[in-house]
Scaffold this motif. Structure first.
Motif, PDB file in Angstrom:
ATOM      1  N   CYS A 254      43.217  37.668 -17.191  1.00  0.00           N
ATOM      2  CA  CYS A 254      42.355  38.770 -17.613  1.00  0.00           C
ATOM      3  C   CYS A 254      43.157  39.849 -18.331  1.00  0.00           C
ATOM      4  O   CYS A 254      42.644  40.512 -19.238  1.00  0.00           O
ATOM      5  CB  CYS A 254      41.635  39.377 -16.403  1.00  0.00           C
ATOM      6  SG  CYS A 254      40.401  38.301 -15.646  1.00  0.00           S
ATOM      7  N   PHE A 263      38.560  45.130 -16.392  1.00  0.00           N
ATOM      8  CA  PHE A 263      37.222  45.271 -15.807  1.00  0.00           C
ATOM      9  C   PHE A 263      36.819  43.983 -15.094  1.00  0.00           C
ATOM     10  O   PHE A 263      36.283  44.010 -13.969  1.00  0.00           O
ATOM     11  CB  PHE A 263      36.207  45.620 -16.891  1.00  0.00           C
ATOM     12  CG  PHE A 263      34.787  45.638 -16.414  1.00  0.00           C
ATOM     13  CD1 PHE A 263      34.302  46.711 -15.680  1.00  0.00           C
ATOM     14  CD2 PHE A 263      33.934  44.577 -16.687  1.00  0.00           C
ATOM     15  CE1 PHE A 263      32.986  46.722 -15.215  1.00  0.00           C
ATOM     16  CE2 PHE A 263      32.627  44.573 -16.234  1.00  0.00           C
ATOM     17  CZ  PHE A 263      32.154  45.648 -15.499  1.00  0.00           C
ATOM     18  N   LEU A 264      37.102  42.841 -15.739  1.00  0.00           N
ATOM     19  CA  LEU A 264      36.823  41.561 -15.092  1.00  0.00           C
ATOM     20  C   LEU A 264      37.722  41.348 -13.885  1.00  0.00           C
ATOM     21  O   LEU A 264      37.274  40.881 -12.833  1.00  0.00           O
ATOM     22  CB  LEU A 264      37.021  40.419 -16.104  1.00  0.00           C
ATOM     23  CG  LEU A 264      36.134  40.444 -17.354  1.00  0.00           C
ATOM     24  CD1 LEU A 264      36.533  39.317 -18.301  1.00  0.00           C
ATOM     25  CD2 LEU A 264      34.666  40.327 -16.978  1.00  0.00           C
ATOM     26  N   THR A 267      36.774  43.465 -10.848  1.00  0.00           N
ATOM     27  CA  THR A 267      35.532  42.960 -10.247  1.00  0.00           C
ATOM     28  C   THR A 267      35.811  41.786  -9.326  1.00  0.00           C
ATOM     29  O   THR A 267      35.327  41.737  -8.185  1.00  0.00           O
ATOM     30  CB  THR A 267      34.541  42.551 -11.346  1.00  0.00           C
ATOM     31  OG1 THR A 267      34.287  43.673 -12.205  1.00  0.00           O
ATOM     32  CG2 THR A 267      33.243  42.060 -10.742  1.00  0.00           C
ATOM     33  N   THR A 270      37.874  42.936  -6.169  1.00  0.00           N
ATOM     34  CA  THR A 270      37.069  43.725  -5.225  1.00  0.00           C
ATOM     35  C   THR A 270      36.081  42.841  -4.465  1.00  0.00           C
ATOM     36  O   THR A 270      35.889  43.007  -3.256  1.00  0.00           O
ATOM     37  CB  THR A 270      36.315  44.833  -5.973  1.00  0.00           C
ATOM     38  OG1 THR A 270      37.246  45.639  -6.700  1.00  0.00           O
ATOM     39  CG2 THR A 270      35.548  45.713  -5.002  1.00  0.00           C
ATOM     40  N   LEU A 271      35.455  41.899  -5.160  1.00  0.00           N
ATOM     41  CA  LEU A 271      34.496  41.017  -4.489  1.00  0.00           C
ATOM     42  C   LEU A 271      35.175  40.136  -3.450  1.00  0.00           C
ATOM     43  O   LEU A 271      34.650  39.927  -2.343  1.00  0.00           O
ATOM     44  CB  LEU A 271      33.768  40.156  -5.520  1.00  0.00           C
ATOM     45  CG  LEU A 271      32.757  40.879  -6.421  1.00  0.00           C
ATOM     46  CD1 LEU A 271      32.176  39.923  -7.441  1.00  0.00           C
ATOM     47  CD2 LEU A 271      31.647  41.519  -5.586  1.00  0.00           C
ATOM     48  N   PHE A 285      40.263  48.200  -4.541  1.00  0.00           N
ATOM     49  CA  PHE A 285      39.658  48.780  -5.741  1.00  0.00           C
ATOM     50  C   PHE A 285      40.423  50.021  -6.190  1.00  0.00           C
ATOM     51  O   PHE A 285      40.747  50.167  -7.381  1.00  0.00           O
ATOM     52  CB  PHE A 285      38.195  49.114  -5.464  1.00  0.00           C
ATOM     53  CG  PHE A 285      37.500  49.811  -6.595  1.00  0.00           C
ATOM     54  CD1 PHE A 285      37.002  49.092  -7.668  1.00  0.00           C
ATOM     55  CD2 PHE A 285      37.359  51.196  -6.601  1.00  0.00           C
ATOM     56  CE1 PHE A 285      36.371  49.736  -8.733  1.00  0.00           C
ATOM     57  CE2 PHE A 285      36.727  51.843  -7.640  1.00  0.00           C
ATOM     58  CZ  PHE A 285      36.237  51.110  -8.715  1.00  0.00           C
TER      59      PHE A 285
END
Length: 356
Positions: A254, A263-264, A267, A270-271, A285
């Motif tokens: 990324c 940004f990817l 995400t 964090t998930l 995060f």
């Protein structure tokens, strides 16, 4: 005086409408044929462009060794050996656990979705929009039917074709990159020979500067992406987030994508951390967010202080256009291309406008 092969006839009447129609039709057919040929060979041209960018990315390191007294062949050999050692170490130390963790990560996606569904925030989003429920349903269908690869590649034959195509692309990319890296000075010198002598010095100086900027950007972007991948791996190990090596590889990939890469990455990180606990996800995060700021204001300017200097709006538009046309590769190539266009505008177009 009578010519041995006969007298030449009268020249064609260029004002004749049939002559004009013939030229227009022939030009349209030639243009259509060329465009169809380029479209059918688009993958080959993409490999050539990527190989040139990779060679340009390694070229600054070769130039540094040349300035220390080594000839180009020895400099290229040292750089190639360094890159090979790096990839061998990467494969030996990182790839096996990363592949294992990625496989486990894919297998555990349904359970991760269930964990997310238990979270109050995602449960409310699922209740309103049905996002998590839809994702969980699709993942369960993939796991139960085991049809993901078949649908993605068209069965066993499709997988075989995809593997052969990928192998050919990697080999072609490697060979072309080595060729461009070794012959870059002689190749550019040959191309400059087709330029009129009165403009050759100016065009060669601009072209060399463009190649240098492209190389600085590609090398700098790769360095920044590696630093980001290492940071996320260490962060995941510290917070005991599962799939730490896999997350590091994801963030490394990324990080090669301008504008939207982090940004990817943030995400995904964090998930995955949220499946462990909300506190862990919050810490991950915030830590990732702090790192992005450090990268933007300290790491990136230090690495690319002499490579690119373009306005932010141009970077955004170039990355959006490149990503929409060629995907992640287009996003990576679009920024140095935009920098090259700006260099030509500043050095050629604007001075010409001032003189007119």
């Amino acid at each position: 005086m009578k010519l041995p092969l006969g007298e030449p006839g009268k020249p064609l009447d260029k004002q004749n409408p049939f002559y004009f129609g013939f030229l227009v039709t022939a030009g349209a057919l030639i243009a259509f044929t060329v465009l169809r040929a380029l479209a059918s060979a688009s993958q080959v041209f993409l490999i050539i462009i990527v190989a040139f960018f990779l060679a340009a990315g390694l070229n600054p390191a070769v130039l540094i060794l040349q300035k220390k007294g080594l000839d180009r062949k020895k400099s290229v050999a040292i750089i190639i050996a360094t890159v090979l050692i790096f990839f061998v170490l990467l494969i030996w130390l990182v790839i096996p656990p990363a592949v294992t963790q990625i496989s486990n990560f894919i297998k555990s996606l349904p359970n991760l979705v269930k964990e997310l569904n238990r979270n109050h925030l995602f449960h409310s989003l699922d209740h309103k929009y049905g996002i998590v429920s839809s994702l969980q349903k699709n993942l369960n269908n993939v796991s139960l039917r085991n049809t993901f690869i078949s649908h993605a590649f068209g069965g066993v034959i499709g997988v075989g074709k995809a593997v052969i195509s990928l192998t050919f692309s990697i080999l072609a990319l490697t060979v072309l990159t080595l060729y461009f890296l070794i012959t870059l000075p002689s190749l550019t010198k040959t191309i400059y020979g087709f330029i009129p002598k009165s403009r050759r010095e100016r065009v060669s100086a601009l072209s060399d500067e463009i190649i240098y900027r492209i190389g600085s950007f590609v090398g700098g972007q790769a360095t920044v992406a590696i630093i980001a991948g290492i940071f996320i791996t260490l962060l995941s190990l510290t917070l005991r987030i599962p799939y730490s090596f896999a997350l590091g590889m994801v963030v490394l990939v990324c990080g090669l994508i301008p504008l939207i890469g982090h940004f990817l990455g943030i995400t995904v990180v964090t998930l995955v951390a949220l499946a462990r606990s909300p506190i862990t996800a919050l810490i991950a995060f915030l830590a990732y967010l702090v790192y992005v700021q450090i990268e933007n204001y300290l790491i990136m300017p230090k690495i690319m202080r002499k490579s690119l200097s373009i306005p932010g709006i141009v970077t955004i538009l170039a990355a959006m256009l490149g990503t929409s046309l060629l995907g992640p590769i287009g996003g990576l190539l679009s920024v140095p291309i935009a920098a090259a266009v700006l260099l030509i505008v500043n050095e050629v177009v604007l001075p010409k406008s001032e003189r007119s």
